[in-house]
Design a protein around this motif. Structure first.
Motif, PDB file in Angstrom:
ATOM      1  N   SER A 114       0.862  -1.172   0.000  1.00  0.00           N
ATOM      2  CA  SER A 114       0.000   0.000   0.000  1.00  0.00           C
ATOM      3  C   SER A 114       0.899   1.223   0.000  1.00  0.00           C
ATOM      4  CB  SER A 114      -0.911   0.022   1.230  1.00  0.00           C
ATOM      5  OG  SER A 114      -0.154   0.232   2.416  1.00  0.00           O
ATOM      6  N   MET A 115       0.315   2.389  -0.196  1.00  0.00           N
ATOM      7  CA  MET A 115       1.112   3.605  -0.124  1.00  0.00           C
ATOM      8  C   MET A 115       1.726   3.764   1.263  1.00  0.00           C
ATOM      9  SD  MET A 115       0.004   7.537  -0.955  1.00  0.00           S
ATOM     10  CE  MET A 115      -1.168   7.599   0.401  1.00  0.00           C
ATOM     11  N   GLN A 116       0.954   3.402   2.290  1.00  0.00           N
ATOM     12  CA  GLN A 116       1.459   3.509   3.657  1.00  0.00           C
ATOM     13  C   GLN A 116       2.646   2.559   3.872  1.00  0.00           C
ATOM     14  OE1 GLN A 116      -1.692   3.420   2.730  1.00  0.00           O
ATOM     15  NE2 GLN A 116      -2.731   5.137   3.712  1.00  0.00           N
ATOM     16  N   ALA A 117       2.565   1.346   3.322  1.00  0.00           N
ATOM     17  CA  ALA A 117       3.669   0.398   3.448  1.00  0.00           C
ATOM     18  C   ALA A 117       4.913   0.899   2.726  1.00  0.00           C
ATOM     19  CB  ALA A 117       3.251  -0.967   2.909  1.00  0.00           C
ATOM     20  N   LEU A 118       4.723   1.511   1.550  1.00  0.00           N
ATOM     21  CA  LEU A 118       5.845   2.071   0.804  1.00  0.00           C
ATOM     22  C   LEU A 118       6.530   3.183   1.592  1.00  0.00           C
ATOM     23  CD1 LEU A 118       4.653   2.393  -2.904  1.00  0.00           C
ATOM     24  CD2 LEU A 118       6.664   1.178  -2.093  1.00  0.00           C
ATOM     25  N   ARG A 119       5.729   4.091   2.142  1.00  0.00           N
ATOM     26  CA  ARG A 119       6.302   5.208   2.908  1.00  0.00           C
ATOM     27  C   ARG A 119       7.113   4.684   4.099  1.00  0.00           C
ATOM     28  NH1 ARG A 119       4.476  10.450   2.428  1.00  0.00           N
ATOM     29  NH2 ARG A 119       2.757  10.864   0.991  1.00  0.00           N
TER      30      ARG A 119
END
Length: 398
Positions: free
Chosen positions: A263-268
């Protein structure tokens, strides 16, 4: 039914049992193939509010009024003029009143419109994602804290519409630069980061965090919070024309983040924990976005403001711009204890944007606005669902 991006054997068997699967086929490349008769019935029920729907319709109408009345829009095997689109949307807008029940809204829509369904991707399904307006820390001048430039479009960037060369290139554009008398691809992200634009005075502002700026590029617009607390909105102005390459897919392929956890959160989180890898990973995506300051709300590809929860982005080569559509999928919602649950999402929307990663008849991006809820939806939505387009009925049919 919530469908995961990677289907398990159990899910595949369930789809076969319920008759929801479709045979694999070549990707859709022509607008005449992008919309087909509805595969199986569904009940249209809008879970949004009347005011946002009226607002989104008004933006499409504003754009349509600037088009030639005879401009033609392709809805699969049907063709509709801008005048017909405008007339149908004006009638609908006038009949959307506050407090209208979902059933009555659907009835009024279907008096003036009939539906067609998106053909979907190669597997016949439609994947829904979300985008939003990120807020990043920036300064209008370079300092020791604010070091990453946010560029406006360079003067040597060429944007060449390809439709005049052949009808099959409708809505296609080529970006490049001149090398002598030849048009060559524009500089990559790595080359731009390495200083290819230095000395041209293109810097609109300077970001504190290169990763935050990268995600601003992915979203296409956002808000700069300046050191004095004031805010400036920026939006897409141009790109270097290089194809979008997903850094999420890169880290999945490298085994760094499991596909089901991406997810975007995991990437960040991963990028924050691995700063030494940031440059390599971000440069994997050669695409680079140039911005401009916006005085009003975020605008989509129509040049008109987009409405949170009511504007969608699709492939502009395949689907009619500005048209009324209907989506049915799921969206994430944060619970009081900080967990994430999923709830159905079904509503009428307007096709008012596009994007480099939104390609094919099986992709939809939903705009969510700004704030934590919008960021959650944009970061986690990877849901299968259904996309319908509402085609204005002929006067005889009405």
């Amino acid at each position: 039914m919530r469908l995961l991006p990677a289907l398990s054997w159990a899910t595949c068997l369930l789809l076969l049992a319920t008759g929801c699967s479709r045979a694999a086929r070549p990707p859709v490349t022509r607008p005449e193939e992008a919309l087909v008769p509805v595969s199986h019935p569904l009940e249209l029920s809008d879970d949004g509010d009347a005011e946002t729907l009226r607002t989104a319709i008004a933006q499409s109408l504003s754009w349509l009024k600037a088009q030639s009345a005879e401009q033609r829009f392709v809805f699969g095997q049907r063709t509709v003029t801008a005048a017909e689109m405008r007339s149908a949307l004006e009638r609908l807008s006038a009949r959307i009143t506050t407090g209208l029940s979902p059933a009555e809204l659907t009835r009024r829509v279907l008096e003036d419109f009939e539906w067609m369904e998106a053909a979907g991707g190669e597997d016949g399904t439609v994947l829904f994602t979300g985008y939003y307006e990120p807020l990043i820390e920036a300064s209008l001048s370079q300092t020791g804290e604010y070091t990453t430039p946010i560029h406006g479009p360079p003067g040597d960037l060429l944007e060449i519409p390809l439709e005049p060369f052949a009808e099959r290139f409708k809505a296609e554009r080529l970006f490049g630069r001149l090398d002598g008398r030849r048009v060559v691809p524009y500089w990559t992200r790595a080359e731009i980061r390495g200083g290819k634009l230095a000395g041209q005075k293109l810097e609109l502002a300077w970001a504190k965090d290169a990763v935050a700026l990268f995600f601003l590029e992915v979203q296409g617009s956002g808000i700069l919070r300046l050191p004095d607390g004031t805010e400036r909105r920026v939006g897409y102005a141009a790109s270097n024309g290089r194809p979008y390459r997903s850094i999420g897919s890169l880290l999945i392929q490298e085994g760094t983040i499991p596909r089901e956890a991406m997810s975007m959160q995991a990437l960040r989180t991963w990028l924050a924990l691995n700063p030494a890898q940031c440059t390599r990973v971000l440069d994997f995506n050669e695409s680079y976005v140039f911005f401009r300051f916006l005085e009003g709300a975020s605008v989509g590809s129509l040049g008109r403001p987009v409405t949170p929860g009511r504007s969608i982005a699709t492939d502009a080569r395949l689907f009619p711009r500005g048209a009324l559509a209907y989506i049915q999928t799921d969206r994430p919602v944060a619970t009081a204890d900080g967990q994430v649950t999923w709830k159905p999402l079904s509503r009428f929307v307007l096709n008012q944007d596009t994007g480099g990663a939104i390609r094919g008849a099986g992709r939809v991006d939903v705009f969510w606005g700004r704030g934590p809820e919008a960021e959650l939806a944009a970061g986690m939505m990877k849901q299968k669902g259904r996309l319908l387009f509402l085609v204005p009925r002929s006067p005889q049919a009405r």
